[in-house]
Design an enzyme around this catalytic site. Sequence first.
Site, short mmCIF file in Angstrom:
data_model
loop_
_atom_site.label_atom_id
_atom_site.label_comp_id
_atom_site.label_asym_id
_atom_site.label_seq_id
_atom_site.Cartn_x
_atom_site.Cartn_y
_atom_site.Cartn_z
N PHE A 64 -12.94 -6.79 11.36
CA PHE A 64 -13.02 -7.04 10.20
C PHE A 64 -13.67 -8.68 10.76
O PHE A 64 -14.27 -9.34 9.81
CB PHE A 64 -12.38 -7.07 9.62
N SER A 81 0.16 -15.01 0.35
CA SER A 81 -0.01 -13.72 0.52
C SER A 81 1.44 -13.58 -1.12
O SER A 81 2.38 -12.64 -1.57
CB SER A 81 0.58 -13.16 1.42
N GLY A 139 3.56 -17.25 2.21
CA GLY A 139 1.95 -16.35 2.28
C GLY A 139 1.49 -17.62 3.02
O GLY A 139 1.26 -18.81 3.36
N TYR A 182 4.38 -4.47 7.48
CA TYR A 182 3.52 -5.23 6.86
C TYR A 182 2.44 -5.32 6.39
O TYR A 182 1.54 -5.07 7.86
CB TYR A 182 3.90 -7.00 6.91
N SER A 183 1.54 -4.71 5.36
CA SER A 183 0.27 -4.04 5.22
C SER A 183 -0.82 -5.25 4.89
O SER A 183 -0.01 -4.36 3.83
CB SER A 183 -0.16 -2.92 5.78
N ASN A 184 -2.06 -5.80 4.60
CA ASN A 184 -2.12 -6.46 3.60
C ASN A 184 -2.95 -5.42 2.32
O ASN A 184 -2.98 -5.52 1.92
CB ASN A 184 -3.06 -7.63 4.06
#
Length: 404
Positions: A185, A126, A360, A221-223
């Site tokens: 996913f 990240s 990350g 928080y969202s990728n």
Amino acid sequence: MSRVLQRTALFACAGAALLAGCGSSSLASLQAEATSIGEGGRSDGIERGEARAAGAGGAGGGTSVDCDEVSAELQAALDAAVADQGLPGAAAAVRLGACSWRGASGIADAATKVPMRPDDLFRVGSITKTFMATLALMLRAEGRLSLDDGVSRYVEGVPDGERTSVRQILNHTSGIYDFTQSDEFWSAALSDPERAWTPRELIEVAASHPPYFAPGQGFAYSNTNYIIAGLILEAASGEPVGELLRARILEPAGLARTYLDGAEAALPGLVRGYGIDRGKLVDTTSAADPSAAGTAGALVSTAEDLTRFYRKVLDGELLGPAELAEMTTWMDARLGDVTGYGLGLSRRGSQLGPQYGHDGGIWGFTSSSYHAVDSDASITVLVNLEVGDARRIVDDMSDVLMMR
């Protein structure tokens, strides 16, 4: 493939970076030149030289700091952390004013026992997000996008895209579901590690789940946000994101050992990354295709390159004052010891004063890179174990610097 990866996070920020307010002490800039030495081995160290720290606020006087002594203490802290955490290995880079150090400990490959080197390549997860946010702010400075634009102006098919702004994408207030939390996913990614994912497919996974909240009504928080950000960058610039990244950041900043995996040719030197399954190391370096991380987490870099990047961003070399002010407008983000999240940037406290950067986590790797502006102190730690605690090693090294 074990589902250990799902439990330890794909490229999450579970605490995503930095916070402020926990530390009040600071170190002034060191008034000396320091040059790295060593062609190999575990540490490049710092060449002879004494650095004199000025008093608070840079007024004269202060305490002399021997860079060679700091180098030895930093290496000892890294060695101890690798042993204490049972890590395969780690690499680190530290800059305190003009005093710089690079080191490594442990192994880059558990099968061949190849020693870790300071300039080895790691997946950095990240931390990619800060690079993407920096690109967005560069385009904003040129009038090619507005942070207040609706996402639908650039990207179709985003849930509630007309009411969701670019700013809300970059500071995680969009409410859009994080695709890496989806069993759908994970089932697909782990059953077919070579599958190439398009950004649209990842967005579709997120869109199949209800949002966390309406746009602007919270922080989550969202990728998925940064997968969308990559498409926004391409639409606003008219360039592939990999080319945009190289032309706008990597080449101008001299980040010769950094690339966006899957978007451009890989460089040699990526260390092996590991997970732990039933008490044993499992090689997870290629657990999924880099496209499953994309512009949310597919960057590959070195400790030195990341230290250089955050210093250039936060010292105003890559962004102008207005853009840096936008990046450091903090949302209340209670993620571990992180209390503030800006645009692709986190804030936390330390003994060195407020630190700004990002963490990350991705298959096989964890990473932390922080810059404390008030102390002119930067620390980056890269670990080749997905359950390693890179941030704790950053704190260990902060302790070393404070003692000096």
